[in-house]
Design an enzyme around this catalytic site. Structure first.
Site, PDB file in Angstrom:
ATOM      1  N   TYR A 426      62.808   9.121  79.027  1.00 10.35           N
ATOM      2  CA  TYR A 426      64.262   8.855  78.915  1.00 10.35           C
ATOM      3  C   TYR A 426      64.929   8.571  80.267  1.00 10.35           C
ATOM      4  CZ  TYR A 426      65.259  14.079  79.028  1.00 10.35           C
ATOM      5  OH  TYR A 426      65.364  15.410  79.310  1.00 10.35           O
ATOM      6  N   GLU A 427      66.120   8.079  80.216  1.00  6.89           N
ATOM      7  CA  GLU A 427      66.837   7.585  81.413  1.00  6.89           C
ATOM      8  C   GLU A 427      66.078   6.455  82.100  1.00  6.89           C
ATOM      9  OE1 GLU A 427      69.763   9.798  80.359  1.00  6.89           O
ATOM     10  OE2 GLU A 427      69.840   8.245  81.893  1.00  6.89           O
ATOM     11  N   GLY A 428      65.413   5.630  81.318  1.00  3.48           N
ATOM     12  CA  GLY A 428      64.586   4.565  81.878  1.00  3.48           C
ATOM     13  C   GLY A 428      63.178   5.082  82.045  1.00  3.48           C
TER      14      GLY A 428
END
Lengths: 568, 568
Positions: A426-428
């Site tokens: 997550y978050e890239g």
């Protein structure tokens, strides 16, 4: 085997390695004296040890549930969040004008790490609020700031990020959620968003969603995205709650880990929203939030790693095995010792990188200096990817230290491995972080990367007299990284950079870790020296293989056809 | 995204790489003609694709349960096992005199891999029987063989291994289960055993436990351990079932993965058992079973990796993202391509190593040649540790390819990662495998290791004319491995060998993988060449860092005190 906050490590890193005194020497952070920082870390440590850590297993065993539209949170989470909010921990680095403590991100980073160790599923809730606060501080109108920031900072309300849609994940530009002007300055938001962390919760008075959406006629891709604040309850001007907005939690995901964190599918049906920042400039505002969150997620990795390490070490020191007289524990076995020392050395490296990153953010904020800003930009993807990789690797190794017991859920070792697993995604994803590093963060022709490498080489040079062997290894590694960076920057075809971007990022992190360990060996005690030696002689050499991998670029990468890849 | 048996890969490896023709050229395996092998693999592949693979998710979602003393198995597992048994797959390599097919282990290894891909939780049941059959063939009396082998081979009954006790895991010698002579040639077995895979199941007519226990007055440690066959129902001489024995499943473990495989705590209360082999020589017999099982577990790793790879590849080829016109799928992204190609290249390497191992076992069995036996001994810990490491790494990477979807359990990617996780632990942790490699398998002064390295160097020399760059890299890697082996063998203090044993084993596997890929590039098509190049240029260099790590030995490993390791 209760969690113990690594306060000694933080003190050492703050004072002797990343040098927090440069931050408190600025006017902006003058109040962050060593005494205050010490006191804050101590208080946060106690909270994490005594109040938050006991919630971790309960979150895993009793996941958040959606019942008749209400998100029922895990047992104890309501009280845990209350303690976090009342302690002021949500707004640690938030603007004092809106109730925040205005502390350096360096201090917040340490606190966030401890809270992730204690219970990452719960810690996600304040982490998302912190990101939203920062985004609103930088991009929202005064009216929005006045209305929302005090409530978010106090923890009465919480914040979420709404980027992803089923067809738009890493490719945010493909999103379809619509925003139509209502004619009164507000917008009607319609669409479905997925993977919304802490999309709702039964102890939260009001959930404030930051939603990316498209205005009518907006350009395609990321240049046509605007950002809106869309609250669950529409606040009155005095902050009291008004009408229920037209949004709802459709379902919660059934996940591999972080069961205590409700991951929602959110539906917006002409929900009322307010524009944040300019039309079609939503990505810029969202990046503020994402950069904050990327540091935060890297630190989550370090936090889970620390907790998994402590858990495995305690087991290894307790587990009697392998000596005829029944006295020896497995911590004396060389291979178990290797695993535990690797875990400790990598945690130290990843923690140091995250704190260098935070220092850079603080210095950029305090001085406005472009160099510090570039440094923070360079380090953010490295912190995120390496921190989360360390989270996964260390929690997996902690499970391995437990042997058969590690695979039994009741032991708790498996939970760390399952929880940590999300941080590389997550978050890239870490692939996206690596692409960010070799493309966007190298748009300066590699200038900031070279500056960092130069700093590492100078530091190694200065250490050569006292620690010739270790300093020599770190210098050579930095030099190999420089040469690799020169190769990288010379590649005009981005495919060649992307093909080896993950190995390159990891090599960069390995060398940064060597730099931090060398510093630690110079100023620390014998134990710091021994740990530095372990890292530099046994783990740092990984950069050689990684850089060899990187140098291949995209050559031959597509020579195996899709037919051949799928041949069975 | 259904599983497809990699029959083309097996055919290529059999014919062109590991050379199964040398096995069928022996009298012992003369019946294993290429046509028969082809037919058998085809049938096994169909069974795995059509009957077994559909059970995998059900096993995860509906774990085996203990209800009123009965182990209720996952939906469909009874029918699945019936199909395995009726196809003769349990006794593929078993003695034809007792109903087995007498096929080479090389063929069984391929079938076991496919069955692990399809459903590792169910495949464990026949795998344990196979190990037990082999142990009884080699060590049991004719009476026991006549009574048990036909039933185990046909799958009417199944077998288990009972080694571990709460205080005796990796240290088997610490076990306390007692065996007291009943005076009639039988023994009364009493004690508790844990981690008993397929300890019972509602579709199994009779469970035959092989139990390690101590006779009265037996020496301490592994030299005082005897092996007993302890059936759930005591068979009459005609094979019909007699009295229920005094043993029971106390509980089933709640595990991270392989939910469909019941892992039992077994209690024996003066259960009737029969001695297998000689008194106090139980470890020798158990090692026969464990060596078989170690190859089997390495192959399980490869199997889960293959399934996870196919699953991730299908997702990547289907997932549209990142192109404005909505046509591109993520499989075109360089980083996704890197991940998938790494997975494929590592699966190929681990599969080839397992097959070399199986060939060595077959040749040792067929010829009685000590060299082949030593080769099998050398390769077994490498197959087990590298195969299972590849299982974990590839299934984790498969999850990563899925991005956020990977963390959602419904996608199925997480199950592979959870299932594979046990393979680095059971049948001796990978740390134990590495210690076996650098100590017991080097008691010949490294002779067999050097012979293997020599063979790899000669093979690289022979390839130099046609593939100079790749051959040169493999030759250099083998030479580095030779130098590292010389260093290793020279260490008198075993602690120095053990400290770096895991990196050494992995480096050995890396080089063996290079050897197999080089062979594949020489005789294969362009796609084999491209995959070999990918492996040799990007993955093989890992041996450099690993060997640097190994060379540190135990130096400084204990310089960080336990107090400092636990300092917080």
């Amino acid at each position: 085997m209760p969690y113990r906050a690594p306060l000694k490590d933080f003190r050492f890193l703050f004072d002797k390695v990343v040098d927090i005194s440069q931050v408190s020497a600025t006017e902006r952070y003058a109040e962050a004296t060593p005494e205050l920082v010490e006191q804050i870390l101590g208080e946060a440590g106690r909270l994490c040890e005594e109040v938050i850590a006991p919630l971790q297993r309960a979150g895993d065993l009793h996941p958040a549930k959606l019942e008749n539209g209400v998100v029922r949170t895990s047992p104890g989470f309501a009280d845990g969040f209350k303690a976090i909010a009342e302690g002021g921990w949500v707004g640690m680095s938030a603007d004092p004008d809106y109730g925040g403590m205005g502390l350096p991100m360096t201090v917040t980073t340490a606190v966030n790490e401890m809270m992730s160790s204690a219970c990452i599923a719960l810690q996600l809730c304040p982490l998302l609020s912190q990101g939203q606060i920062e985004a609103l501080e930088h991009h929202a109108s005064d009216a929005i700031k006045d209305l929302y920031l005090p409530k978010l900072t106090s923890g009465e309300w919480t914040g979420t990020m709404n980027l992803t849609e089923p067809q738009a994940g890493s490719d945010v530009g493909a999103l379809k959620t619509k925003a139509e002007p209502n004619g009164d300055g507000t917008y009607a938001i319609s669409g479905q968003k997925i993977y919304i962390t802490w999309g709702d919760g039964d102890f939260i008075e009001n959930v404030v969603h930051l939603v990316l959406a498209r205005l009518p006629g907006a350009p395609e891709g990321t240049k046509g995205i605007s950002l809106f604040v869309v609250p669950k309850f529409i606040p009155n001007e005095d902050g009291s709650l008004g009408d229920r907005n037209d949004l709802r939690v459709v379902s919660l995901e059934h996940k591999m880990g972080i069961h205590g964190s409700p991951t929602a599918v959110m539906q917006y049906d002409r929900a009322t929203g307010w524009l944040v920042g300019e039309e079609n400039k939503g990505m810029a505002a969202m990046f503020t939030m994402m950069n904050n969150a990327r540091l935060g997620v890297g630190v989550q990795g370090v936090g889970v790693a620390e907790a998994a390490y402590q858990h495995a070490l305690a087991y290894a020191m307790d587990r009697v095995q392998g000596k005829a007289d029944g006295t020896g524990t497995i911590v004396e076995h060389p291979d178990v010792r290797r695993m535990l020392t690797t875990m400790k050395a990598d945690i130290y490296a990843a923690r140091a990188i995250a704190l260098y990153n935070a220092i850079s953010i603080d210095m950029a904020e305090a001085t406005g200096d472009a160099g510090w800003k570039a440094r923070a930009g360079l380090l953010t993807p490295i912190t995120k990817a390496f921190g989360s990789d360390v989270g996964v690797a260390v929690s997996q190794e902690g499970l391995q230290v437990h042997g058969g017991m590690g695979f039994i859920e009741e032991t708790g070792a498996a939970q760390y491995a399952r929880d940590a697993r999300i941080t590389t995604i997550y978050e890239g994803t870490n692939g996206i972080q690596s692409m960010d590093l070799v493309a966007r963060k190298m748009m300066d022709g590699g200038e900031e990367a070279y500056r960092m490498i130069e700093e590492m080489e100078e530091s190694a040079e200065a250490a050569r007299a006292r620690l010739p062997e270790l300093a020599g290894d770190v210098w050579s590694a930095a030099e190999a990284l420089r040469e690799a960076t020169e190769w990288l920057v010379a590649q005009q075809d981005l495919q060649d950079r992307f093909a080896g971007s993950v190995p390159y990022l990891r090599a960069f992190a390995r060398v940064l870790g060597g730099f931090a360990h060398l510093k630690s060996a110079l100023v620390g005690d014998d134990s710091h020296k021994a740990l530095a030696r372990f890292y530099i002689k046994r783990l740092l050499p990984e950069h050689v293989s990684l850089l060899a991998h990187m140098r291949e670029g995209a050559e031959g990468l597509y020579d195996i056809s899709l037919d051949d890849l799928s041949a069975a």
